[in-house]
Design a protein around this motif. Sequence first.
Motif, PDB file in Angstrom:
ATOM      1  N   LEU A   1      58.397  47.428  85.161  1.00 55.62           N
ATOM      2  CA  LEU A   1      59.234  48.090  84.168  1.00 55.62           C
ATOM      3  C   LEU A   1      58.438  48.964  83.196  1.00 55.62           C
ATOM      4  O   LEU A   1      58.970  49.426  82.194  1.00 55.62           O
ATOM      5  CB  LEU A   1      60.033  47.041  83.386  1.00 55.62           C
ATOM      6  CG  LEU A   1      61.142  46.354  84.209  1.00 55.62           C
ATOM      7  CD1 LEU A   1      61.626  45.089  83.517  1.00 55.62           C
ATOM      8  CD2 LEU A   1      62.300  47.311  84.446  1.00 55.62           C
ATOM      9  N   VAL A   2      57.156  49.181  83.528  1.00 48.86           N
ATOM     10  CA  VAL A   2      56.314  50.083  82.724  1.00 48.86           C
ATOM     11  C   VAL A   2      55.895  51.246  83.626  1.00 48.86           C
ATOM     12  O   VAL A   2      54.972  51.113  84.432  1.00 48.86           O
ATOM     13  CB  VAL A   2      55.078  49.367  82.163  1.00 48.86           C
ATOM     14  CG1 VAL A   2      54.226  50.341  81.348  1.00 48.86           C
ATOM     15  CG2 VAL A   2      55.486  48.175  81.307  1.00 48.86           C
ATOM     16  N   PRO A   3      56.576  52.386  83.515  1.00 48.58           N
ATOM     17  CA  PRO A   3      56.263  53.519  84.391  1.00 48.58           C
ATOM     18  C   PRO A   3      54.962  54.209  84.011  1.00 48.58           C
ATOM     19  O   PRO A   3      54.537  54.192  82.852  1.00 48.58           O
ATOM     20  CB  PRO A   3      57.451  54.466  84.177  1.00 48.58           C
ATOM     21  CG  PRO A   3      57.956  54.128  82.818  1.00 48.58           C
ATOM     22  CD  PRO A   3      57.712  52.661  82.623  1.00 48.58           C
ATOM     23  N   ARG A   4      54.332  54.802  84.996  1.00 51.01           N
ATOM     24  CA  ARG A   4      53.137  55.606  84.752  1.00 51.01           C
ATOM     25  C   ARG A   4      53.524  56.920  84.088  1.00 51.01           C
ATOM     26  O   ARG A   4      54.686  57.313  84.085  1.00 51.01           O
ATOM     27  CB  ARG A   4      52.431  55.901  86.086  1.00 51.01           C
ATOM     28  CG  ARG A   4      51.873  54.663  86.768  1.00 51.01           C
ATOM     29  CD  ARG A   4      51.382  55.005  88.159  1.00 51.01           C
ATOM     30  NE  ARG A   4      50.829  53.829  88.811  1.00 51.01           N
ATOM     31  CZ  ARG A   4      49.545  53.494  88.822  1.00 51.01           C
ATOM     32  NH1 ARG A   4      48.665  54.279  88.206  1.00 51.01           N
ATOM     33  NH2 ARG A   4      49.115  52.417  89.426  1.00 51.01           N
ATOM     34  N   LEU A   5      52.522  57.605  83.568  1.00 51.36           N
ATOM     35  CA  LEU A   5      52.762  58.929  83.018  1.00 51.36           C
ATOM     36  C   LEU A   5      53.069  59.912  84.149  1.00 51.36           C
ATOM     37  O   LEU A   5      52.702  59.702  85.301  1.00 51.36           O
ATOM     38  CB  LEU A   5      51.533  59.407  82.238  1.00 51.36           C
ATOM     39  CG  LEU A   5      51.187  58.649  80.961  1.00 51.36           C
ATOM     40  CD1 LEU A   5      49.902  59.202  80.361  1.00 51.36           C
ATOM     41  CD2 LEU A   5      52.304  58.727  79.946  1.00 51.36           C
TER      42      LEU A   5
ATOM     43  N   ALA B   1      67.343  53.647  86.797  1.00 55.64           N
ATOM     44  CA  ALA B   1      67.098  53.165  88.161  1.00 55.64           C
ATOM     45  C   ALA B   1      66.123  51.993  88.160  1.00 55.64           C
ATOM     46  O   ALA B   1      66.325  50.990  88.866  1.00 55.64           O
ATOM     47  CB  ALA B   1      66.566  54.307  89.023  1.00 55.64           C
ATOM     48  N   LEU B   2      65.056  52.097  87.356  1.00 56.13           N
ATOM     49  CA  LEU B   2      64.095  50.995  87.262  1.00 56.13           C
ATOM     50  C   LEU B   2      64.760  49.751  86.685  1.00 56.13           C
ATOM     51  O   LEU B   2      64.511  48.624  87.149  1.00 56.13           O
ATOM     52  CB  LEU B   2      62.912  51.403  86.384  1.00 56.13           C
ATOM     53  CG  LEU B   2      61.843  52.293  87.001  1.00 56.13           C
ATOM     54  CD1 LEU B   2      60.813  52.676  85.955  1.00 56.13           C
ATOM     55  CD2 LEU B   2      61.169  51.602  88.174  1.00 56.13           C
ATOM     56  N   GLN B   3      65.600  49.949  85.685  1.00 57.33           N
ATOM     57  CA  GLN B   3      66.259  48.813  85.053  1.00 57.33           C
ATOM     58  C   GLN B   3      67.195  48.111  86.028  1.00 57.33           C
ATOM     59  O   GLN B   3      67.256  46.874  86.085  1.00 57.33           O
ATOM     60  CB  GLN B   3      67.028  49.265  83.808  1.00 57.33           C
ATOM     61  CG  GLN B   3      67.622  48.117  83.013  1.00 57.33           C
ATOM     62  CD  GLN B   3      67.996  48.533  81.606  1.00 57.33           C
ATOM     63  OE1 GLN B   3      67.426  49.481  81.059  1.00 57.33           O
ATOM     64  NE2 GLN B   3      68.945  47.835  81.018  1.00 57.33           N
ATOM     65  N   ARG B   4      67.949  48.879  86.823  1.00 53.12           N
ATOM     66  CA  ARG B   4      68.847  48.271  87.826  1.00 53.12           C
ATOM     67  C   ARG B   4      68.044  47.528  88.882  1.00 53.12           C
ATOM     68  O   ARG B   4      68.414  46.433  89.300  1.00 53.12           O
ATOM     69  CB  ARG B   4      69.693  49.358  88.492  1.00 53.12           C
ATOM     70  CG  ARG B   4      70.803  49.924  87.620  1.00 53.12           C
ATOM     71  CD  ARG B   4      71.790  50.723  88.451  1.00 53.12           C
ATOM     72  NE  ARG B   4      71.150  51.812  89.177  1.00 53.12           N
ATOM     73  CZ  ARG B   4      70.974  53.033  88.694  1.00 53.12           C
ATOM     74  NH1 ARG B   4      71.382  53.326  87.465  1.00 53.12           N
ATOM     75  NH2 ARG B   4      70.398  53.969  89.428  1.00 53.12           N
ATOM     76  N   ARG B   5      66.930  48.120  89.289  1.00 51.26           N
ATOM     77  CA  ARG B   5      66.150  47.531  90.379  1.00 51.26           C
ATOM     78  C   ARG B   5      65.462  46.245  89.952  1.00 51.26           C
ATOM     79  O   ARG B   5      65.366  45.292  90.728  1.00 51.26           O
ATOM     80  CB  ARG B   5      65.109  48.541  90.864  1.00 51.26           C
ATOM     81  CG  ARG B   5      64.354  48.106  92.110  1.00 51.26           C
ATOM     82  CD  ARG B   5      63.372  49.172  92.545  1.00 51.26           C
ATOM     83  NE  ARG B   5      64.013  50.481  92.602  1.00 51.26           N
ATOM     84  CZ  ARG B   5      63.435  51.611  92.189  1.00 51.26           C
ATOM     85  NH1 ARG B   5      62.217  51.582  91.662  1.00 51.26           N
ATOM     86  NH2 ARG B   5      64.070  52.749  92.288  1.00 51.26           N
ATOM     87  N   HIS B   6      64.990  46.205  88.699  1.00 54.23           N
ATOM     88  CA  HIS B   6      64.172  45.069  88.271  1.00 54.23           C
ATOM     89  C   HIS B   6      64.830  44.209  87.204  1.00 54.23           C
ATOM     90  O   HIS B   6      64.239  43.219  86.762  1.00 54.23           O
ATOM     91  CB  HIS B   6      62.819  45.574  87.779  1.00 54.23           C
ATOM     92  CG  HIS B   6      62.053  46.317  88.832  1.00 54.23           C
ATOM     93  ND1 HIS B   6      61.497  45.694  89.927  1.00 54.23           N
ATOM     94  CD2 HIS B   6      61.776  47.654  88.966  1.00 54.23           C
ATOM     95  CE1 HIS B   6      60.889  46.591  90.685  1.00 54.23           C
ATOM     96  NE2 HIS B   6      61.042  47.787  90.126  1.00 54.23           N
ATOM     97  N   GLY B   7      66.008  44.578  86.781  1.00 55.65           N
ATOM     98  CA  GLY B   7      66.783  43.721  85.894  1.00 55.65           C
ATOM     99  C   GLY B   7      66.209  43.502  84.516  1.00 55.65           C
ATOM    100  O   GLY B   7      66.247  42.380  83.991  1.00 55.65           O
ATOM    101  N   GLY B   8      65.670  44.531  83.910  1.00 56.10           N
ATOM    102  CA  GLY B   8      65.125  44.378  82.570  1.00 56.10           C
ATOM    103  C   GLY B   8      64.956  45.717  81.895  1.00 56.10           C
ATOM    104  O   GLY B   8      65.167  46.765  82.515  1.00 56.10           O
ATOM    105  N   PRO B   9      64.555  45.726  80.644  1.00 57.55           N
ATOM    106  CA  PRO B   9      64.382  46.981  79.908  1.00 57.55           C
ATOM    107  C   PRO B   9      63.110  47.709  80.331  1.00 57.55           C
ATOM    108  O   PRO B   9      62.091  47.082  80.609  1.00 57.55           O
ATOM    109  CB  PRO B   9      64.286  46.521  78.455  1.00 57.55           C
ATOM    110  CG  PRO B   9      63.665  45.162  78.556  1.00 57.55           C
ATOM    111  CD  PRO B   9      64.232  44.551  79.814  1.00 57.55           C
ATOM    112  N   VAL B  10      63.178  49.016  80.365  1.00 57.69           N
ATOM    113  CA  VAL B  10      62.012  49.837  80.664  1.00 57.69           C
ATOM    114  C   VAL B  10      61.259  50.109  79.368  1.00 57.69           C
ATOM    115  O   VAL B  10      61.867  50.354  78.323  1.00 57.69           O
ATOM    116  CB  VAL B  10      62.436  51.163  81.332  1.00 57.69           C
ATOM    117  CG1 VAL B  10      61.248  52.115  81.465  1.00 57.69           C
ATOM    118  CG2 VAL B  10      63.053  50.886  82.697  1.00 57.69           C
ATOM    119  N   ARG B  11      59.930  50.067  79.428  1.00 57.82           N
ATOM    120  CA  ARG B  11      59.097  50.385  78.277  1.00 57.82           C
ATOM    121  C   ARG B  11      58.039  51.402  78.721  1.00 57.82           C
ATOM    122  O   ARG B  11      57.123  51.083  79.464  1.00 57.82           O
ATOM    123  CB  ARG B  11      58.411  49.126  77.727  1.00 57.82           C
ATOM    124  CG  ARG B  11      59.380  48.090  77.194  1.00 57.82           C
ATOM    125  CD  ARG B  11      60.039  48.558  75.904  1.00 57.82           C
ATOM    126  NE  ARG B  11      60.880  47.525  75.310  1.00 57.82           N
ATOM    127  CZ  ARG B  11      62.200  47.479  75.424  1.00 57.82           C
ATOM    128  NH1 ARG B  11      62.838  48.415  76.126  1.00 57.82           N
ATOM    129  NH2 ARG B  11      62.898  46.518  74.844  1.00 57.82           N
TER     130      ARG B  11
END
Length: 304
Positions: A66-70, A105-115
């Motif tokens: 849930l932590v995307p790269r730059l 999309a990340l939140q749906r896939r992994h079930g949590g907040p993106v940071r």
Amino acid sequence: MRSVVSAIRNQVKRIVPNQVTERVRESLVSYGVQTSDRRPLPDFLVIGTKRGGTTSLWNYLIQHPLVPRLFPAWNTKSTHYFEEHWRRGEAWYRSHFPTRRQRAALQRRHGGPVRAGEAAPLYMFHPLAAERVAALMPSVKLVVLLRDPVQRAYSHWKERRTHGIEPLDFAAALDAEPGRTRGERERLAAEPEYVSEAYDWYSYRARGRYLEHLQPWLDRFDRTQFLFLRSEDLYRDARSTYRRTLSFLGLPAYDLASFRVYNDRRSAPLDPAVQAELTAYYHPYNEALRQRLGMDLDWPGEAG
């Protein structure tokens, strides 16, 4: 004739991929800027300290789903916006972070907040960074790694030596620091687009006066927005420090298989005389920092 043709062919093979790569890079940067209005500002910044484990912590964080790269992908851990690229503007800065659609999309896939965030050790040390960050992102969360300033200074010097930038031995480099950096901080504060390599490269002693450089941040952000971590705790127990950071950022627990140390530079021990001088020098600064943060530093020569 064949040798000439072969030489030309080889030259074309070298040039064309570089040209294509450069065009692709330019296109990605342009796309990021064009879609900047769809890209929220980051949730957190790791603002320091240099040679304090920021690269390691950043690499642990981006292994969390849930932590995307730059963006684009060649960016490692920092945009350097608040110290080097300020003139490029907010759209350029936003271009490095995921779109709302990508976040969803990340939140749906992994079930949590993106940071989303970045790690830039010079932010804490730059005289204008705190003011700039506060104006643009007043609610951002701030992670600060603090390392024994004696060992931090020595590690900083080793890095410069490794890169072929520092010709002086450590003691001589400390003596030369005032002359090398004289007036640079004042010029950075007075000229918003000025960039100083000397201020970044040769500030071995000055960077360890942590409270002096943290004060502009403490003046502008609520204490609850900070997570202060001792670098020694990260080195000693990376897993626990990583968990503390995830909790602070509001991320679900996520275990890593291993915690590789990044940018480690082993060398001969620091000269005892230089170590004693620096330990005495930093003592009043460390004591002021300990009292201000209410945090046991547990560095050599400091009371617990």
